[in-house]
Design a protein around this motif. Sequence first.
Motif, PDB file in Angstrom:
ATOM      1  N   PHE A 223       0.866  -1.169   0.000  1.00 44.58           N
ATOM      2  CA  PHE A 223       0.000   0.000   0.000  1.00 44.58           C
ATOM      3  C   PHE A 223       0.910   1.228   0.000  1.00 44.58           C
ATOM      4  CE2 PHE A 223      -2.388  -3.397   1.954  1.00 44.58           C
ATOM      5  CZ  PHE A 223      -3.650  -3.283   1.377  1.00 44.58           C
ATOM      6  N   PRO A 224       0.685   2.187  -0.902  1.00 41.29           N
ATOM      7  CA  PRO A 224       1.584   3.341  -0.997  1.00 41.29           C
ATOM      8  C   PRO A 224       1.688   4.130   0.311  1.00 41.29           C
ATOM      9  CG  PRO A 224      -0.134   3.440  -2.707  1.00 41.29           C
ATOM     10  CD  PRO A 224      -0.380   2.198  -1.910  1.00 41.29           C
ATOM     11  N   VAL A 225       0.577   4.246   1.026  1.00 43.72           N
ATOM     12  CA  VAL A 225       0.602   4.957   2.312  1.00 43.72           C
ATOM     13  C   VAL A 225       0.023   4.028   3.373  1.00 43.72           C
ATOM     14  CG1 VAL A 225      -0.186   6.997   3.585  1.00 43.72           C
ATOM     15  CG2 VAL A 225       0.230   7.167   1.117  1.00 43.72           C
ATOM     16  N   THR A 226       0.740   3.884   4.483  1.00 46.85           N
ATOM     17  CA  THR A 226       0.259   2.991   5.546  1.00 46.85           C
ATOM     18  C   THR A 226       0.192   3.750   6.875  1.00 46.85           C
ATOM     19  OG1 THR A 226       2.468   2.342   6.226  1.00 46.85           O
ATOM     20  CG2 THR A 226       1.437   1.010   4.489  1.00 46.85           C
ATOM     21  N   ILE A 227      -0.236   3.044   7.890  1.00 45.89           N
ATOM     22  CA  ILE A 227      -0.311   3.642   9.231  1.00 45.89           C
ATOM     23  C   ILE A 227       1.092   4.087   9.692  1.00 45.89           C
ATOM     24  CG2 ILE A 227      -0.155   1.408  10.477  1.00 45.89           C
ATOM     25  CD1 ILE A 227      -2.366   4.387  11.506  1.00 45.89           C
ATOM     26  N   HIS A 228       2.112   3.426   9.184  1.00 44.31           N
ATOM     27  CA  HIS A 228       3.479   3.825   9.542  1.00 44.31           C
ATOM     28  C   HIS A 228       3.801   5.224   9.014  1.00 44.31           C
ATOM     29  CE1 HIS A 228       3.830  -0.470  10.374  1.00 44.31           C
ATOM     30  NE2 HIS A 228       4.816  -0.128  11.172  1.00 44.31           N
ATOM     31  N   ASP A 229       3.359   5.534   7.780  1.00 41.43           N
ATOM     32  CA  ASP A 229       3.598   6.874   7.218  1.00 41.43           C
ATOM     33  C   ASP A 229       2.844   7.934   8.016  1.00 41.43           C
ATOM     34  OD1 ASP A 229       5.146   6.076   4.829  1.00 41.43           O
ATOM     35  OD2 ASP A 229       3.286   5.020   4.331  1.00 41.43           O
ATOM     36  N   VAL A 230       1.698   7.534   8.525  1.00 41.09           N
ATOM     37  CA  VAL A 230       0.896   8.461   9.339  1.00 41.09           C
ATOM     38  C   VAL A 230       1.615   8.716  10.668  1.00 41.09           C
ATOM     39  CG1 VAL A 230      -1.336   8.775  10.493  1.00 41.09           C
ATOM     40  CG2 VAL A 230      -1.227   7.615   8.265  1.00 41.09           C
ATOM     41  N   MET A 231       2.140   7.624  11.219  1.00 39.17           N
ATOM     42  CA  MET A 231       2.815   7.691  12.524  1.00 39.17           C
ATOM     43  C   MET A 231       4.014   8.636  12.485  1.00 39.17           C
ATOM     44  SD  MET A 231       3.262   4.261  14.691  1.00 39.17           S
ATOM     45  CE  MET A 231       3.874   3.421  13.301  1.00 39.17           C
ATOM     46  N   VAL A 232       4.756   8.615  11.369  1.00 38.14           N
ATOM     47  CA  VAL A 232       5.947   9.484  11.301  1.00 38.14           C
ATOM     48  C   VAL A 232       5.613  10.867  10.747  1.00 38.14           C
ATOM     49  CG1 VAL A 232       7.566   7.553  11.139  1.00 38.14           C
ATOM     50  CG2 VAL A 232       6.692   8.575   9.027  1.00 38.14           C
ATOM     51  N   GLY A 233       4.315  11.125  10.567  1.00 36.18           N
ATOM     52  CA  GLY A 233       3.897  12.477  10.184  1.00 36.18           C
ATOM     53  C   GLY A 233       4.025  12.790   8.697  1.00 36.18           C
ATOM     54  N   LYS A 234       4.238  11.727   7.870  1.00 39.88           N
ATOM     55  CA  LYS A 234       4.395  11.966   6.422  1.00 39.88           C
ATOM     56  C   LYS A 234       3.054  12.221   5.727  1.00 39.88           C
ATOM     57  CE  LYS A 234       7.731   8.740   4.990  1.00 39.88           C
ATOM     58  NZ  LYS A 234       8.062   7.794   3.972  1.00 39.88           N
ATOM     59  N   HIS A 235       1.987  11.625   6.270  1.00 40.77           N
ATOM     60  CA  HIS A 235       0.670  11.731   5.624  1.00 40.77           C
ATOM     61  C   HIS A 235      -0.421  11.849   6.678  1.00 40.77           C
ATOM     62  CE1 HIS A 235       1.446  10.761   1.357  1.00 40.77           C
ATOM     63  NE2 HIS A 235       2.496  10.110   1.842  1.00 40.77           N
ATOM     64  N   PRO A 236      -1.515  12.530   6.319  1.00 42.64           N
ATOM     65  CA  PRO A 236      -2.676  12.483   7.217  1.00 42.64           C
ATOM     66  C   PRO A 236      -3.331  11.108   7.110  1.00 42.64           C
ATOM     67  CG  PRO A 236      -3.221  13.700   5.224  1.00 42.64           C
ATOM     68  CD  PRO A 236      -1.756  13.363   5.129  1.00 42.64           C
ATOM     69  N   ILE A 237      -4.064  10.712   8.141  1.00 44.31           N
ATOM     70  CA  ILE A 237      -4.604   9.351   8.165  1.00 44.31           C
ATOM     71  C   ILE A 237      -5.559   9.088   7.005  1.00 44.31           C
ATOM     72  CG2 ILE A 237      -6.581   9.646   9.737  1.00 44.31           C
ATOM     73  CD1 ILE A 237      -5.105   6.953  11.056  1.00 44.31           C
TER      74      ILE A 237
END
Length: 237
Positions: A55-69
Motif C-alpha cells: 500500500f503506498p501509504v500505511t499507518i506507519h507513514d501516518v505515525m511518522v507524520g508523512k501523511h494524514p490518516i
Amino acid sequence: MAKFITIMSGKGGVGKTTTSINLALAMHKTGSDVVLLEGNLSSPNISVHLGGTYFPVTIHDVMVGKHPIKNAIYEHHTGLRIVPADISVEAMQLVNFEELKKHVHDLHLYADYVIVDGSPGLGRESTHLIEMTDELIIITNPDPASLLDAKRLIDFAKRFNKIIIGILITKHKNKSYKLKPEEIERETGVRVIGMIPECKKFEMSLHHKKPYIHLYPRRKPSKEYEKLAGMLTGRVL
Ligand SMILES: Nc1ncnc2c1ncn2[C@@H]1O[C@H](COP(=O)(O)OP(=O)(O)O)[C@@H](O)[C@H]1O
Ligand SMILES: [Mg+2]
C-alpha cells in the motif's frame, strides 16, 4: 466521535484478525460507518487476510507524520475500509505509539466505529492498544490454555478502566472436552457475547484472501458475526 473497539487475546492464533475483518465487514453491511485499523504492528496481517501486501501509504507513514490518516484509508472490494500497516521489518523500527495515538484520533472524522485488530499478550504493544481504545472484545478458544491467557488479559485490562464488551469464543465446538460458555463466564467474570463455530472453510477464506462472510454468507459463523455486529451497532441486516 468514533468508538474504538479493539479485538484482543491473551494467546496468539485464536482468531483476532479473522474476527476483526468479519465483524467489521458485518458492521459495514448493516450500513454503519466502519474502518478496520491494523493495530498489530509487530506482526501485521490484515493485508495477508485480505489480499494485497503493498500500500503506498500505511499507518506507519501516518505515525511518522508523512501523511494524514485519510491517505491511509483504502476501500476493499467488499466495501470495507481498512488502514493497513507496512509489513517490512524496517517499518518496525518506526513504531512510536505516542505518535500513533495522536494521529489515529483523526479517524473520528471518517468513521463511527474503528475496529482495531490487536496484538496478543500483555506486552508493550498491547498496553498501548488498551490505552488507545474505548472498548475491548476478548477472543478465546474453548480450551484451558487460551482461557488462562484470556483471564490474565482481562485482569490486566481492568487496570485501565476500559469497557470490556465481552468474550467472543472462536473455534467453538460442541464436544465434551471443550470448555462451555458458562465455564468461561464463571472463570473470568466476563459475559460471553458470542460463539463462532469452528469451520474448515476459514482455511479457504484465507487461501482466497477473501473474508469468510463474503464467501460463505449463509453459514453459521457468518450468522454469528452478523448477530454480534447487530448487537454492537443496534442495526440488523
Ligand atoms: N472459527 C474458526 N474456525 C476455524 N478456523 C478458524 C476460525 N477462526 C479463525 N480460524 C483460523 O485460525 C487461524 C488463526 O486465525 P487468526 O485470525 O489469524 O488469529 P490471530 O489474529 O488471533 O493470530 C487462521 O488460520 C484462521 O483461518
Ligand atoms: Mg492476527
